[in-house]
Design an enzyme around this catalytic site. Structure first.
Site, mmCIF file in Angstrom:
data_model
loop_
_atom_site.group_PDB
_atom_site.id
_atom_site.type_symbol
_atom_site.label_atom_id
_atom_site.label_comp_id
_atom_site.label_asym_id
_atom_site.label_seq_id
_atom_site.Cartn_x
_atom_site.Cartn_y
_atom_site.Cartn_z
ATOM 1 N N SER A 7 51.846 38.934 43.515
ATOM 2 C CA SER A 7 50.970 39.202 44.536
ATOM 3 C C SER A 7 50.040 37.878 45.097
ATOM 4 C CB SER A 7 49.698 40.106 44.072
ATOM 5 O OG SER A 7 48.602 40.121 45.048
ATOM 6 N N HIS A 32 54.780 40.094 47.127
ATOM 7 C CA HIS A 32 53.789 41.106 47.267
ATOM 8 C C HIS A 32 52.470 40.975 48.085
ATOM 9 C CE1 HIS A 32 52.219 45.191 46.166
ATOM 10 N NE2 HIS A 32 50.966 44.570 46.133
ATOM 11 N N ASP A 34 49.233 41.900 50.070
ATOM 12 C CA ASP A 34 48.259 42.880 50.013
ATOM 13 C C ASP A 34 47.516 42.836 51.269
ATOM 14 O OD1 ASP A 34 48.387 44.267 47.447
ATOM 15 O OD2 ASP A 34 48.005 42.251 46.743
ATOM 16 N N MET A 36 44.562 44.456 53.374
ATOM 17 C CA MET A 36 43.092 45.312 53.216
ATOM 18 C C MET A 36 42.509 45.293 54.355
ATOM 19 S SD MET A 36 42.207 44.148 49.561
ATOM 20 C CE MET A 36 43.239 43.874 47.994
ATOM 21 N N HIS A 65 51.934 45.769 50.841
ATOM 22 C CA HIS A 65 51.162 46.779 50.471
ATOM 23 C C HIS A 65 50.147 47.308 51.424
ATOM 24 C CE1 HIS A 65 48.208 48.334 46.782
ATOM 25 N NE2 HIS A 65 48.579 49.260 47.649
ATOM 26 N N MET A 67 46.861 48.620 52.340
ATOM 27 C CA MET A 67 45.401 49.371 51.813
ATOM 28 C C MET A 67 44.665 49.419 53.057
ATOM 29 S SD MET A 67 45.239 47.326 48.021
ATOM 30 C CE MET A 67 46.343 46.235 48.937
ATOM 31 N N MET A 136 49.054 52.586 41.338
ATOM 32 C CA MET A 136 47.961 51.504 41.259
ATOM 33 C C MET A 136 47.425 51.708 40.058
ATOM 34 S SD MET A 136 47.937 49.729 43.958
ATOM 35 C CE MET A 136 46.490 48.646 43.148
ATOM 36 N N ASP A 172 50.807 48.090 40.124
ATOM 37 C CA ASP A 172 50.100 47.164 40.665
ATOM 38 C C ASP A 172 48.812 47.281 40.164
ATOM 39 O OD1 ASP A 172 48.839 45.219 42.428
ATOM 40 O OD2 ASP A 172 49.332 46.398 44.298
HETATM 41 C C1 DX5 Z 1 44.784 45.321 44.165
HETATM 42 C C2 DX5 Z 1 45.801 44.643 44.899
HETATM 43 C C3 DX5 Z 1 46.931 44.003 43.646
HETATM 44 C C4 DX5 Z 1 46.222 42.798 43.179
HETATM 45 C C5 DX5 Z 1 46.732 42.601 41.906
HETATM 46 O O1 DX5 Z 1 44.129 46.035 45.172
HETATM 47 O O2 DX5 Z 1 46.778 45.619 45.460
HETATM 48 O O3 DX5 Z 1 48.128 43.646 44.384
HETATM 49 O O4 DX5 Z 1 46.588 41.283 43.634
HETATM 50 O O5 DX5 Z 1 46.050 41.683 41.097
HETATM 51 P P1 DX5 Z 1 45.881 41.299 39.648
HETATM 52 O O6 DX5 Z 1 47.436 41.176 38.955
HETATM 53 O O7 DX5 Z 1 44.985 40.358 39.285
HETATM 54 O O8 DX5 Z 1 45.318 42.620 38.899
HETATM 55 ZN ZN ZN Z 2 49.058 45.428 45.929
#
Ligand code: DX5
Ligand code: ZN
Length: 211
Positions: A7, A32, A34, A36, A65, A67, A136, A172
């Site tokens: 990620s 990956h 993220d 948000m 991903h 969110m 998750m 994840d």
């Molecule tokens: C959290 C994200 C993850 C995050 C994982 O909301 O979707 O992808 O980056 O981070 P670690 O591996 O540090 O838990």
């Molecule tokens: Zn993620």
């Protein structure tokens, strides 16, 4: 063999191109990303413009991903930016079946993600429209949180549900060498990891220890 999807939430945002090249060299299977929106989750990260800017730095698949609340209007943006997989949250989609069809209409792989409190039953009627299920193992929003053990049971249940299908099971949040082993034993095919991949800077060693 289990796939590793680093990620980039834990990457150096001032050097994203370089970071992605380094992850490819270290043996990552996909990147990956993220996204948000500060609404569905209490954090704001990056948008399609940044994904487009980093697209030429690697040939690895981009696992996006989302969110975000109501992702439908954003699917064309991320398709155009170079996503290979778009994953939406079941909790954020009123018409999940339709949203998944839209992702596939862009020629992309369609994924659904479930928050820790969401029951896997909501996947039952959309299995034929799914290429990936993202479980998750933390509440989404931030890297560096602790793995939620109750999700191991969900991984096993989803493994049973998808036995006769070609659907990847991805996890994840809070993935480290110990929780990685628990998740793969329960049926995970893809491990997302931010903190555990970037810690200390030796990405290859970190990826190998997750495998
Ligand atoms: C959290 C994200 C993850 C995050 C994982 O909301 O979707 O992808 O980056 O981070 P670690 O591996 O540090 O838990
Ligand atoms: Zn993620």
């Amino acid at each position: 063999m289990v796939k590793i999807a680093p990620s980039i939430l834990s990457a150096d945002f001032a050097n994203l191109g370089k970071e992605i090249k380094a992850l490819e060299k270290a043996g990552a299977d996909m990147i990956h990303i993220d996204v948000m929106d500060g609404n569905f989750v209490p954090n704001l990260t990056l948008g399609a413009g940044i994904i487009k800017a980093i697209r030429n730095y690697t040939k690895l698949p981009f696992d996006v991903h989302l969110m975000v609340q109501n992702p439908d209007k954003m699917i064309p943006w991320f398709a155009e930016a170079g996503a290979d997989i778009i994953t939406v949250h079941a909790e954020a989609c009123i018409h999940l079946d339709k949203t998944l069809s839209t992702i596939r209409e862009y020629g992309l792989k369609a994924g659904v993600s479930l928050n820790p409190s969401t029951d896997e039953d909501c996947l039952k009627y959309v299995l034929d429209k799914l290429d990936l299920i993202l479980i998750m193992t933390v509440n989404p929003g931030f890297g560096g949180q602790n793995f939620i053990e109750s999700q191991l049971q969900k991984i096993s249940k989803i493994k049973e549900m998808t036995e006769d299908k070609e659907i990847l099971i991805e996890v994840d949040g809070g993935i480290n060498p110990f929780t990685a082993a628990e998740c793969t034993a329960a049926g995970a095919d893809v491990l997302v990891a931010g903190t555990a991949v970037f810690a200390g800077g030796d990405y290859q060693k970190n990826i190998n220890s997750l495998r």
